[in-house]
Design a protein around this motif. Structure first.
Motif, PDB file in Angstrom:
ATOM      1  N   PHE A  88       0.927  -1.256  -0.001  1.00  0.00           N
ATOM      2  CA  PHE A  88      -0.020   0.067   0.162  1.00  0.00           C
ATOM      3  C   PHE A  88       0.942   1.288   0.023  1.00  0.00           C
ATOM      4  O   PHE A  88       0.731   2.108  -0.876  1.00  0.00           O
ATOM      5  CB  PHE A  88      -1.007  -0.035   1.455  1.00  0.00           C
ATOM      6  N   GLN A  89       1.844   1.257   1.041  1.00  0.00           N
ATOM      7  CA  GLN A  89       2.620   2.352   0.891  1.00  0.00           C
ATOM      8  C   GLN A  89       3.441   2.669  -0.347  1.00  0.00           C
ATOM      9  O   GLN A  89       3.849   3.758  -0.702  1.00  0.00           O
ATOM     10  CB  GLN A  89       3.464   2.410   2.276  1.00  0.00           C
ATOM     11  N   GLY A  90       3.870   1.589  -0.863  1.00  0.00           N
ATOM     12  CA  GLY A  90       4.760   1.548  -2.332  1.00  0.00           C
ATOM     13  C   GLY A  90       3.853   2.192  -3.264  1.00  0.00           C
ATOM     14  O   GLY A  90       4.579   3.073  -4.171  1.00  0.00           O
ATOM     15  N   LEU A  91       2.742   1.789  -3.254  1.00  0.00           N
ATOM     16  CA  LEU A  91       1.816   2.261  -4.670  1.00  0.00           C
ATOM     17  C   LEU A  91       1.425   3.737  -4.439  1.00  0.00           C
ATOM     18  O   LEU A  91       1.317   4.373  -5.189  1.00  0.00           O
ATOM     19  CB  LEU A  91       0.576   1.365  -4.457  1.00  0.00           C
ATOM     20  N   LYS A  92       1.209   3.953  -2.744  1.00  0.00           N
ATOM     21  CA  LYS A  92       0.953   5.415  -2.512  1.00  0.00           C
ATOM     22  C   LYS A  92       2.072   6.398  -2.950  1.00  0.00           C
ATOM     23  O   LYS A  92       1.870   7.526  -3.489  1.00  0.00           O
ATOM     24  CB  LYS A  92       0.521   5.494  -1.167  1.00  0.00           C
ATOM     25  N   ALA A  93       3.130   6.103  -2.531  1.00  0.00           N
ATOM     26  CA  ALA A  93       4.396   6.858  -3.008  1.00  0.00           C
ATOM     27  C   ALA A  93       4.675   7.005  -4.348  1.00  0.00           C
ATOM     28  O   ALA A  93       4.825   8.061  -4.786  1.00  0.00           O
ATOM     29  CB  ALA A  93       5.646   6.158  -2.386  1.00  0.00           C
TER      30      ALA A  93
END
Length: 415
Positions: free
Chosen positions: A85-90
């Motif tokens: 999730f955090q990777g996609l958000k970044a």
């Protein structure tokens, strides 16, 4: 049997019955299921205008495919989901140079949805990781450190215990609820959750309350309609008499209740199979609400909620037929019937908790979603988990209403 057949045919020939059946089917099956799956809830988000696309079937398949990579809910799989999730958000932040809710929704779309369910797990089980200054800026999934998400199932047990303490459910009641909770199997299988969440938490949660309106309209005229149509004198001269006719009317009312429920339930189940399939049926309901104590999987919970609605509908049919038999005015019978279901809604949260729980025992007033809660009744010194009573008491109330309905109509027939 011939008398029942004639009464049954008479009821279904009424225009009011046909209109109610069509409206009920349209609202519950077409609008309440098909449109939910294909557009309102599961259609993909439109990037250009407000709303969703009419592509729920394809979008659901994409979401289910993405969720398959996690397989089981463990510390490692939860950490991996948060990293993803955090990777996609970044990545999205870099692409669009934007922040806030739009990012959540877009990443949620790319990640197969389920964001707010999983964020709920984290906020429930890891409350100490929430940063107060981020509360209105970002959700926990966006900033929590994945490596700190450990001891998942131990934390769940602690969260259940904390919730019971906060709710004042201590001592013997707490021990009783924990005995139920001990039967929950771990680790939890992990499939796509939002589909089952919608079925159990939305589509079936209020099904009985919606259908109650149509049951009341049709069945309130079953006995009282004879006075409206001025047929009471004719009934007294028939060879069967009032007693046999009363039995035929009651069987007709119960038969109509089962038939309408079957039409709606079959339609909803078929659409569920088409859009959602059976994937994830063995996930425990704790995947929707972590502090639920019921040792049920999704399929068992769905069977319970359908059974709850069916038995509640039978109980409500008995209540409506009692009012219909006791009132010469079918409008009054209709209003009294509707008051049984919708009246308690006006007093909810305004009466003592014990009275509020007692209201839930009335036919179609409570909710099958009590399987997600820890409500209990204290009867004769023993604690009983509310779903055990909510499924049986309403139908018993309806059955107890049938004898006085016959006697009340007989007395009016003799006048």
């Amino acid at each position: 049997m011939e008398l029942f057949r004639l009464e049954h045919k008479k009821l279904w020939r009424k225009n009011s019955t046909k209109i109610c059946v069509l409206l009920c089917f349209f609202y519950c099956v077409i609008f309440g299921s098909f449109m939910i799956y294909q557009w309102i809830t599961f259609g993909s988000r439109n990037d250009y205008v407000e709303g969703r696309n009419f592509d729920g079937y394809e979008n659901i398949r994409k979401c289910q495919a993405y969720a398959r990579k996690y397989k089981e809910l463990t510390d490692e799989s939860l950490q991996q989901w948060v990293r993803d999730f955090q990777g996609l958000k970044a990545q999205l932040d870099e692409e669009r140079k934007t922040q806030g809710a739009e990012d959540w929704e877009t990443v949620n779309k790319r990640q197969g949805s389920g964001l707010f369910v999983i964020n709920g797990w984290i906020s429930t089980l890891y409350p100490e990781l929430e940063e107060a200054d981020m509360r209105y800026v970002d959700i926990m999934c966006g900033y929590v450190k994945p490596e700190k998400l450990t001891g998942l199932y131990e934390r769940r047990e602690k969260a259940v215990e904390t919730f019971l303490d906060i709710s004042g459910q201590t001592g013997g009641e707490k021990e009783y609820l924990f005995r139920i909770n001990e039967k929950v199997r771990k680790p939890f299988p992990w499939k796509w959750i939002p589909g089952w969440e919608t079925v159990l938490g939305n589509l079936l949660a209020d099904l009985g309350m919606v259908m109650a309106l149509f049951f009341a309209i049709v069945l309130s005229s079953l006995f009282a309609g004879e006075w409206h149509d001025n047929t009471s004198s004719i009934i007294l001269t028939t060879k069967n008499g009032w007693r046999q006719l009363a039995a035929a009317k009651i069987l007709t009312g119960l038969s109509f209740t089962l038939e309408l429920f079957a039409m709606v339930a079959v339609g909803m189940i078929l659409l569920q199979l088409v859009f959602l399939g059976t994937e994830g049926w063995n996930m425990p309901i704790q995947m929707i609400k972590m502090i639920a104590i019921a040792p049920m999987n999704m399929l068992q919970a769905e069977i319970y909620e359908y059974a709850f609605t069916l038995l509640g509908a039978v109980g409500f049919a008995g209540v409506v037929m009692l009012f219909s038999a006791r009132c010469k005015n079918q409008v009054l019978a209709l209003l009294l019937s509707l008051a049984v279901v919708y009246g308690p809604m006006a007093f909810k949260e305004k009466v003592p908790i014990q009275l509020e729980k007692a209201f839930d025992l009335l036919p179609l007033v409570g909710s099958g979603t009590d399987i997600f809660r820890t409500n209990t009744f204290h009867i004769f010194g023993r604690y009983i988990w509310s779903p055990y009573l909510l499924i049986w008491v309403p139908v018993m109330i309806g059955v107890l209403c049938l004898p006085p309905a016959v006697r009340g109509w007989a007395r009016r027939m003799r006048v």
